[in-house]
Motif scaffolding. Structure first.
Motif, PDB file in Angstrom:
ATOM      1  N   ARG A   1       1.234   6.845  -6.727  1.00 63.19           N
ATOM      2  CA  ARG A   1       0.158   7.798  -7.050  1.00 63.19           C
ATOM      3  C   ARG A   1       0.619   9.231  -6.838  1.00 63.19           C
ATOM      4  O   ARG A   1       0.339  10.115  -7.660  1.00 63.19           O
ATOM      5  CB  ARG A   1      -1.094   7.505  -6.217  1.00 63.19           C
ATOM      6  CG  ARG A   1      -1.848   6.297  -6.749  1.00 63.19           C
ATOM      7  CD  ARG A   1      -3.022   5.892  -5.899  1.00 63.19           C
ATOM      8  NE  ARG A   1      -3.936   6.952  -5.549  1.00 63.19           N
ATOM      9  CZ  ARG A   1      -4.859   6.826  -4.599  1.00 63.19           C
ATOM     10  NH1 ARG A   1      -4.983   5.691  -3.928  1.00 63.19           N
ATOM     11  NH2 ARG A   1      -5.667   7.832  -4.324  1.00 63.19           N
TER      12      ARG A   1
ATOM     13  N   GLN B   1       0.829  -1.198   0.000  1.00 67.00           N
ATOM     14  CA  GLN B   1       0.000   0.000   0.000  1.00 67.00           C
ATOM     15  C   GLN B   1       0.868   1.254   0.000  1.00 67.00           C
ATOM     16  O   GLN B   1       0.583   2.220  -0.721  1.00 67.00           O
ATOM     17  CB  GLN B   1      -0.936   0.001   1.204  1.00 67.00           C
ATOM     18  CG  GLN B   1      -1.882   1.194   1.218  1.00 67.00           C
ATOM     19  CD  GLN B   1      -2.822   1.169   2.417  1.00 67.00           C
ATOM     20  OE1 GLN B   1      -2.534   0.547   3.440  1.00 67.00           O
ATOM     21  NE2 GLN B   1      -3.954   1.841   2.272  1.00 67.00           N
TER      22      GLN B   1
ATOM     23  N   LEU C   1       0.754   4.052  -2.874  1.00 65.77           N
ATOM     24  CA  LEU C   1       0.448   5.450  -2.561  1.00 65.77           C
ATOM     25  C   LEU C   1       1.562   6.378  -3.062  1.00 65.77           C
ATOM     26  O   LEU C   1       1.279   7.447  -3.628  1.00 65.77           O
ATOM     27  CB  LEU C   1       0.229   5.629  -1.061  1.00 65.77           C
ATOM     28  CG  LEU C   1      -1.045   4.994  -0.499  1.00 65.77           C
ATOM     29  CD1 LEU C   1      -1.028   5.018   1.023  1.00 65.77           C
ATOM     30  CD2 LEU C   1      -2.287   5.683  -1.051  1.00 65.77           C
TER      31      LEU C   1
END
Length: 147
Positions: A136, A129, A133
């Protein structure tokens, strides 16, 4: 006024980079014949393939003259090859040598060890994760900065 640096995104990203870089240097001393800056050159060349020297300087966030000196040393040591750009007589193209590809595998192992140390205590899902992230965030900034 409290700055709360430990809660500031930019500071945290930069400080994690600093700490990871210092740890990479400490581990690499005994196993690599390359500096961290040279490893970054090879990582970018591995990712992008043959690259224009000026673009490589931008990726490294150094002045073209500094990149030129770094690349001079790397070429003398057989890590890279440079040649004139056929489309622009002022430009030079840079590529890795076979010697560099072998060394890059060792550098990746050092990087993997730093990553494992940095992510201690995070579950596999949390690690994935975090990476997602950050990808992104990079994508958001790339759309703005790399226009």
């Amino acid at each position: 006024m409290s700055t709360q640096l430990d809660k500031r995104f930019g500071f945290l990203v930069a400080d994690v980079d600093r700490l990871c870089g210092n740890r990479f240097d400490a581990l690499a001393k005994s196993s690599l014949d390359l500096t961290r800056a040279q490893c970054r050159v090879l990582a970018y060349l591995s990712h992008y393939g043959e690259v224009n020297q000026a673009r490589l300087a931008g990726l490294l966030e150094v002045a073209p003259i500094s990149a030129g000196r770094l690349l001079d040393r790397m070429e003398e040591s057989g890590w890279i090859k440079r040649h004139d750009d056929p489309d622009d007589r002022r430009a030079r193209q840079v590529r890795m040598t076979a010697k560099a590809e072998k060394a890059l595998d060792r550098a990746r192992r050092v990087g993997d060890k730093v990553t494992a140390e940095a992510l201690v205590g995070l579950s596999k899902q949390e690690s994935e994760q975090l990476i997602a992230l950050l990808q992104r965030v990079r994508g958001n900034l790339s759309r703005i900065v790399d226009r």
